[in-house]
Motif scaffolding. Structure first.
Motif, mmCIF file in Angstrom:
data_model
loop_
_atom_site.group_PDB
_atom_site.id
_atom_site.type_symbol
_atom_site.label_atom_id
_atom_site.label_comp_id
_atom_site.label_asym_id
_atom_site.label_seq_id
_atom_site.Cartn_x
_atom_site.Cartn_y
_atom_site.Cartn_z
ATOM 1 N N LEU A 129 -30.386 5.259 -11.530
ATOM 2 C CA LEU A 129 -29.513 4.617 -12.523
ATOM 3 C C LEU A 129 -30.311 4.295 -13.792
ATOM 4 O O LEU A 129 -29.826 4.466 -14.908
ATOM 5 N N LEU A 140 -27.982 4.292 -17.008
ATOM 6 C CA LEU A 140 -26.698 3.733 -16.577
ATOM 7 C C LEU A 140 -26.842 2.282 -16.102
ATOM 8 O O LEU A 140 -25.885 1.523 -16.086
ATOM 9 N N ILE A 181 -23.851 -1.201 -16.244
ATOM 10 C CA ILE A 181 -23.024 -1.705 -15.148
ATOM 11 C C ILE A 181 -23.507 -3.096 -14.719
ATOM 12 O O ILE A 181 -24.629 -3.494 -15.021
ATOM 13 N N ALA A 186 -25.286 -2.922 -8.920
ATOM 14 C CA ALA A 186 -25.290 -1.698 -8.117
ATOM 15 C C ALA A 186 -26.248 -1.893 -6.956
ATOM 16 O O ALA A 186 -27.277 -2.553 -7.092
ATOM 17 N N ALA A 240 -21.242 0.435 -7.023
ATOM 18 C CA ALA A 240 -21.557 0.065 -8.410
ATOM 19 C C ALA A 240 -20.293 -0.527 -9.007
ATOM 20 O O ALA A 240 -19.216 0.065 -8.894
ATOM 21 N N VAL A 254 -17.320 1.508 -10.518
ATOM 22 C CA VAL A 254 -17.707 2.308 -11.683
ATOM 23 C C VAL A 254 -17.537 3.793 -11.390
ATOM 24 O O VAL A 254 -17.945 4.282 -10.333
ATOM 25 N N LEU A 258 -18.972 6.665 -11.658
ATOM 26 C CA LEU A 258 -20.250 7.345 -11.930
ATOM 27 C C LEU A 258 -20.051 8.860 -11.892
ATOM 28 O O LEU A 258 -19.235 9.351 -11.099
ATOM 29 N N PHE A 309 -24.349 12.963 -10.856
ATOM 30 C CA PHE A 309 -25.303 11.886 -10.622
ATOM 31 C C PHE A 309 -25.253 11.467 -9.150
ATOM 32 O O PHE A 309 -26.280 11.379 -8.476
ATOM 33 N N LEU A 310 -24.044 11.249 -8.640
ATOM 34 C CA LEU A 310 -23.894 10.806 -7.247
ATOM 35 C C LEU A 310 -24.460 11.848 -6.296
ATOM 36 O O LEU A 310 -25.127 11.543 -5.307
ATOM 37 N N TYR A 341 -19.631 6.923 -1.343
ATOM 38 C CA TYR A 341 -19.522 6.054 -2.520
ATOM 39 C C TYR A 341 -18.299 5.156 -2.379
ATOM 40 O O TYR A 341 -17.203 5.632 -2.048
#
Ligand code: XMP
Length: 526
Positions: A436, A441, A445, A448, A475, A487, A489, A493-494, A513
């Motif tokens: 992150l 990021l 946020i 997270a 997050a 969030v 995301l 990225f995930l 997630y």
């Protein structure tokens, strides 16, 4: 050293129960002015004692047209200081001074354009646009049904909207002003400029409520309060206890003893980091208590989240007491308590009827230890604590770190807590946070973290079958942590984080997630 009087130029906010009241306080403080929210029915004596340079009247969910509507103490109009009524604050002021307020059949909610008919100091050089007939226009945020329909004597109308004739009113001799819209919300583009005009040009305040002055004042106050006594403080690595520690250390040096209890439920390398920052960089005296075994032993086999919280809270207090008793001559207990937005506002407080989670903090300590309590940050909002932390030289890592719950990873490991689970969770969590930060990021946020789900799931790595644990990533974005949105995301990225976790945390076969908002879910899983 003579310190600046940070309370000399202050603004009093009378709270009539609007959801925006704390925001008014935040805005005033951001302008470098000390202010306090008092309930609307505060006594004359308290107002005199506070000695404000100006008074702001908040909005309210109430209607000024009702017989028993909350009203303004008559003393406010006799105090000899400027008054700014916002929304309900303007209506009730108009009503009490001889005007009229009526329920409208059209409510105004959301963005509106206000046309300025008269130029007054409050609006000097402030505009968003110009109308066809050459009048100044403001983009504002409205939220009202009632409206003023008759001005009180000696008031003039300053501005109107399509539906609201009296959108800004003023008695310029007495310096009483009313705004039907909300200058404290960011949707009112010139809101801050209007508040500035009121505070600096009408109330003649100077900005003394700034970090350097606050620090000097606090250091002096602490020295005066504790003299040569010893003070004990529990540090957690959170920004509040960190700022309290550095402030106290600046004030009383080695008479401050910090206790850091490592419960084995902290994030990766957190204990080392804390020792490094406080001991090596700032030279604080720290008693580092290694208590992982004691906590994990007491938690063994316990699956109920509330019970886990209670056990952790109890052991924390036991250890803290043991350490405090070892220090000779300690008289004070310091705490990093900060001002919660609602603290002085009796109207807005709703009774807590159903405790969802019992939050663990060190609130139970003072009575048990029979020590005097010192809370230097008691008057500060979180953003002010952060600014002071920056001024004191604390690293960004501490200042802008996401909140971490008192019971630590124990409420992020579902059910039974073991060292194996905690170690795996630490690795997964550290990877998520590291990525992150790299992706820029983290600061966008609010919180997270990773959660350990003790359920085995089948996977395949190389040609080998795996049957291992699950990690959930969470997050969220929030303003006040009472409600929160998950969030969105980026998938790439995930996907990257998931891959890293499965590859690097030996024992994890699957990453999911969490797409639940609060409510109905809470932020932490337990
Ligand atoms: P929940 O899970 O209640 O979390 O939606 C709201 C915020 O509070 C934090 N939290 C805690 N903080 N002790 C703390 O100091 C606790 O027991 C605790 N439980 C939750 C959580 O991390 C979130 O920021």
């Amino acid at each position: 050293m003579t310190t600046k009087n940070i309370y000399k130029h202050s603004i009093l906010i009378l709270d009539f129960g609007s959801q925006y009241s704390p925001l008014i306080a935040r805005r005033v403080r951001e302008l470098g002015i000390y202010c306090k929210l008092y309930p609307w029915n505060v006594s004359k004596e308290k107002i005199i004692l506070f000695n404000p340079k100006g008074i702001i009247l908040s909005g309210s969910p109430e209607s000024a047209t009702l017989f028993n509507a909350p009203c303004i103490s008559e003393y406010v109009f006799d105090a000899g200081v400027p008054v700014l009524g916002i929304c309900y604050g303007m209506q009730i002021m108009a009503m009490q001074l001889g005007g009229k307020v009526e329920i409208s059949n059209k409510c105004e909610f959301g963005h509106k354009q206000v046309k300025i008919e008269k130029d007054i100091t409050l609006l000097r050089d402030i505009q968003d646009n110009i109308s066809f007939d050459g009048k100044k226009l403001l983009d504002v945020w409205m939220s009202h049904t009632d409206k003023v329909t008759l001005l009180p004597p000696n008031f003039i109308n300053v501005a109107s909207t399509e539906n609201c004739k009296f959108a800004i009113i003023a008695n310029i001799y007495k310096n009483f002003y009313g705004l039907q819209f909300h200058p404290e919300v960011t949707h009112t583009t010139q809101g801050i400029s209007i508040l500035k005009r009121f505070i600096f040009d009408i109330c003649h305040c100077n900005s003394e409520w700034i970090s350097v002055n606050i620090i000097d004042h606090m250091v002096e106050t602490i020295r005066h309060q504790v003299g040569n006594d010893k003070v004990i403080l529990g540090i957690s690595g959170g920004v509040d206890s960190a700022v309290t520690a550095i402030l106290l250390h600046r004030a009383i040096g080695d008479n401050l003893v910090c206790v850091f209890i490592d419960n084995g439920l902290l994030r990766l390398n957190e204990a080392c980091q804390i020792k490094n920052i406080f001991k090596k960089i700032f030279g604080l005296k720290i008693l580092h208590v290694q208590a992982e075994k004691r906590f994990l032993k007491s938690l063994s086999g316990v699956v109920d989240p509330e019970l886990k919280r209670k056990i952790i809270g109890r052991i924390f207090i036991e250890i803290f007491e043991e350490e405090a008793n070892k220090i000779r001559g300690v008289k004070w207990l310091a705490q990093g308590t900060i001002c919660s937005d609602m603290i002085e506002s009796s109207v807005s407080i709703t009774p807590i009827t159903n405790i969802i989670k019992s939050h663990h903090n060190v609130g139970g300590l003072p009575k048990k230890l029979k020590l005097m309590l010192i809370e230097p940050l008691k008057e500060l909002f979180k953003d002010e604590v952060r600014k002071i932390g920056v001024e004191l030289g604390l690293p960004d890592d501490i200042i802008y770190r996401h909140p971490f719950p008192g019971p630590g990873l124990a409420i992020r490991i579902l059910g039974n807590v073991t060292k194996e689970y905690a170690d795996l969770l630490r690795i997964a969590d550290a990877i998520f946070i590291e990525e992150l930060l790299i992706a820029n990021l983290y600061n966008k946020i609010s919180q997270a973290f990773a959660v350990f789900i003790p359920v085995r799931s089948v996977g395949v790595m190389g040609d080998k079958r795996k049957y291992e644990w699950i990690i959930a990533l969470r997050a969220i974005e929030t303003i006040d942590f009472m409600t929160a949105k998950w969030v969105n995301l980026p998938y790439e990225f995930l996907s990257y984080v998931s891959n890293r976790i499965i590859n690097e945390a030996q024992g994890i076969s699957r990453v999911v997630y969490d797409i639940s908002s609060k409510p109905p879910a809470t932020i932490e899983w337990e």
